[in-house]
Enzyme design. Structure first.
Site, mmCIF file in Angstrom:
data_model
loop_
_atom_site.group_PDB
_atom_site.id
_atom_site.type_symbol
_atom_site.label_atom_id
_atom_site.label_comp_id
_atom_site.label_asym_id
_atom_site.label_seq_id
_atom_site.Cartn_x
_atom_site.Cartn_y
_atom_site.Cartn_z
ATOM 1 C CB SER A 3 -0.967 -0.040 1.190
ATOM 2 O OG SER A 3 -2.032 0.867 1.020
ATOM 3 C CG ASP B 62 -4.488 -1.708 0.571
ATOM 4 O OD1 ASP B 62 -3.708 -2.382 1.264
ATOM 5 O OD2 ASP B 62 -4.376 -0.480 0.424
#
Length: 333
Positions: A48, A178
């Site tokens: 991320s 994610d």
């Protein structure tokens, strides 16, 4: 221990705007070390926000520039929301549009591909098209034949598509969510990568340096309702996933590596947690807290004897089997 091959892994956690803490630590360390911090590591892993930093470091973008990217562009990434997103964000749409994030990434990386990177990298994401974790990598093994063609911007958008915060990301490889859903703290992936692909037949010494994001442990209050629908969970569900995953990985790496595992992270005080609890909070308070604690954490690490091996290590030039930086004969592939 002199003749044993040694591999150092840098593992950068996700955490939204709290990535400013990570970037501050990296900038301080790089200033003192006097050369690109990537040159101290044989593999850089990031998830991320940490994935964006990992990609930047692997491109040898100075860490202070990556820090400025968070500090100066955070409001564009997590900034003004349209009226529909203010009304329906979290409920029917993602809280933020990803257009600002894509613009910031494109301005910084432009058309750079994974194959253009100068250091080995591993960036996890979740391929929602297949329902499996996917790990974007430089071509540091003969079997890694596809990822080097991917644009860094697309990989960064994939690993940062936090559920309910940002829309899912689509690229040529599928639809992605994610990387924090599969591994917000990627140090364990880094250890596996070394043991499986970089040194599969060697009795190698592996050290992992993990840098966190002041992640607030997701907990429930004593009097909270236990019967929860999405309206009560909201972003807290994703926060719980990454918090629980990080603590598990930290425990396993400490058991597996002992003093060869070093973590740089901080717990926010009750007052500071008001500034940094939300991963998309961009404010003067959040910025000051993340920078101040990051500076102090770097200074603390530099004075710790267990950090010294990371400071002294000089990684060998990486071998790449495919792409523009390919440096092995065709027969070796």
């Amino acid at each position: 221990m002199t003749g044993i091959p040694t591999y150092h892994v840098l593992a950068l956690s996700g955490g939204g705007y709290r990535g400013l803490y990570t970037a501050t630590v990296l900038a301080e360390l790089e200033t003192v070390l006097g050369r690109p911090i990537a040159s101290h590591f044989d593999l850089i892993c990031g998830t991320s926000a940490g994935g964006m930093l990992a990609l930047g470091l692997a491109a040898e973008i100075p860490a202070y520039e990556l820090k400025a990217l968070f500090e100066e562009q955070g409001s564009r990434i997590f900034g003004c929301r349209s009226l529909p997103r203010r009304l329906l964000g979290f409920w029917l749409t993602a809280k933020h549009d990803s257009a600002g994030l894509k613009e910031v990434l494109t301005e910084r990386f432009q058309g750079t591909t994974i194959g253009d990177l100068k250091h080995r990298v591993l960036v996890p994401a979740v391929n929602y098209s297949t329902g499996r974790g996917q790990f974007f990598k430089t071509p540091h093994h003969p079997s890694f034949e596809l990822d080097h063609r991917m644009k860094v911007v697309d990989v960064a958008l994939a690993t940062a598509a936090a559920p309910v915060y940002f829309p899912l990301a689509r690229n040529d490889r599928g639809v992605f969510a994610d990387g924090g859903l599969v591994g917000n703290a990627p140090g364990l992936f880094g250890l596996h990568e070394v043991k499986t692909f970089l040194a599969p037949k060697q009795d190698a010494l592996v050290r992992v340096l993990a840098i966190g994001t002041m992640t607030i442990g997701a907990t429930v209050r004593g009097g909270a309702s236990l019967d929860r629908g999405f309206g009560k969970w909201r972003g807290g569900l994703f926060d719980l996933v990454i918090s629980a995953q990080e603590s598990s990985v930290d425990h396993m790496l400490r058991q597996a590596l002992g003093n060869n595992y070093f973590q740089i992270d901080d717990k926010a005080t009750p007052d500071q947690s008001k500034d940094v609890k939300a991963l998309d909070r961009v404010s003067i308070g959040a910025t000051n807290t993340l920078k101040d604690r990051g500076n102090h954490a770097a200074q603390r690490a530099l004075g710790d004897p267990l950090f010294q091996p990371f400071r002294a290590h000089q990684a060998d030039a990486p071998i790449f089997y495919h792409g523009p930086n390919k440096n092995v004969p065709e027969a070796a592939c």
